[in-house]
Motif scaffolding. Sequence first.
Motif: not given
Lengths: 184, 360
Positions: A103-122
């Motif tokens: 999904g596109y909401k923050p909570e959609d990314c929180q569960g097992r169907y969301g994957f995040c990577r940090k990026v080094d920008v503001k």
Amino acid sequence: MTINLDKKGLIKDVTSLVIAIIGILLLLFAVYQLYKVIVNGDSEIAKKTLNIIETKINYLEEGQTGKFPIIGPKEWYLVGWGKENIERPDKCYFDSCICICKGYKPEDCQGRYGFCRKVDVKDVKILEGNFEIKEPKGVPTGGGGNMPVVGYEYVAPKAIKFPENLIELQVKKTKEILEIGYTK
Amino acid sequence: MNFWMKRSEIELGKKGEITSEQTVKFVLPVLAFLIVLGFLVYLGFKEAAQEDICKLSVLSRGTSPEAAQAAIPLKCTTKKICLSDGKGKCEDSLAGEEKIEIVNLPKDEDKSARLIEEISAKAMYNCWQMMGEGKIDIFGNYLISRGVKVKEGPTCVICSRIAIDKDVSLDVIKNVNIHRFMKENKVPNGDLTYIQAFTDKSVNTYPYISKKTFQEKIDSVIDKKITEVSANGREIALIFMQIKAPDIEKAVGNLGQDVLLASGGAFMISSIKGVSGVLSLGKIGLKSAPVILGGGVALAAFSGFNAYLGQMTAAGYCGALTTTSEIKKESGDEGCSIVQALPYDFRSVNTMCAEIEGIP
């Protein structure tokens, strides 16, 4: 089956038991690995796609723009949040991040169907997102009798929805901001 | 009776308990199997294992009952090959990609061209084999089982991407002759030449079917044609496409009368050196307009690459697909499958593929 109570017999039984348990555990592990190989399609594609995008971003120098075709998991979304955006998913910790989620909401990314990577920008900006939805969020307030229900307005972040075929991502990286647009 | 006799032959301990020896005898083979599996899944999760897993998923898709297919995604990972002169790593095309197979071309231009021919032909053949030689209905049942209507355009799998490093001379690329290589060389671990393997044993000359004739037949049941595809990059994708259409048999069935179709529905498309042999399996609902990329100086600069792209002969099969009764009802059991090279550019690929499956 009898249990040997003498020392020699006990060692023998314990050895058999330990080997059997190890064997069963390994077997279960193998079954799980096979399950992962056979099933788990979209999540795997999401992770791989995100890894590719992350590496392509890291490959860009400051001020550079890159274009590349990519395949994502169908109907999933590419979203991003700046480190100062309080709505970003907990997975991003204190960093700016890009995520691929169901999904596109923050909570959609929180569960097992969301994957995040940090990026080094503001900040992270998703350009030309293909939608911007306003929908109620939280518990509606007001109402009662003839009074209209007043809800909090929630503006969804811009997101890129992966199509069924290729999409061309355009990534611009500056010192402060990462901009991601697309053509499809 | 036999079972009981065998049962009695099993060595049991004094009071029937399972001995350590027997446990070890059971556990050792299991451990050995797991070690091999571990090698396959983890250590050797490279080319061979990936191809086997892909084949397994294709077969599972094609032969499983419809209800089970929703749980079987295609586990075909796009293979990335970089043809380099030894210095570059195809950064312009493959930067950031995982598991790139870098092939260093020899300094000798002729040898380099031969190696490019070999790698390209192998990649095309591997793709064809992994996808069941076009005879398995890979996508139809799966889409229905997931509650999705069968696509009107072709569904594709990108088997591999071949990038040529910017430092590799265009003279080398221009010297590539894939047609000749396929005619003269045998497929890996086989007795047939590439051409024979793609069509049938009796065939060994060009051309089998002209692009124009085939395209006209297909267009009569599907949609408009795509005339030319040119690249302005240095990367191609070997793509497997499949489309199902109830009238496909009618359209291509009489190709044999034109003495162009090889027996059994398998065919290869001839293409003149420098002219793309790209085929369209129809693009209903897809972006229209022929794909012609580049132009002027850009096109001239990459004309060598376009010649290489044009050399990548298309091979295919039209006819009955292995399918289940449910899909037969929905869209018949006839279809066309093609493996061919396209520039790895989202416009070119999307014009040909309504949907792409597999792992990037």
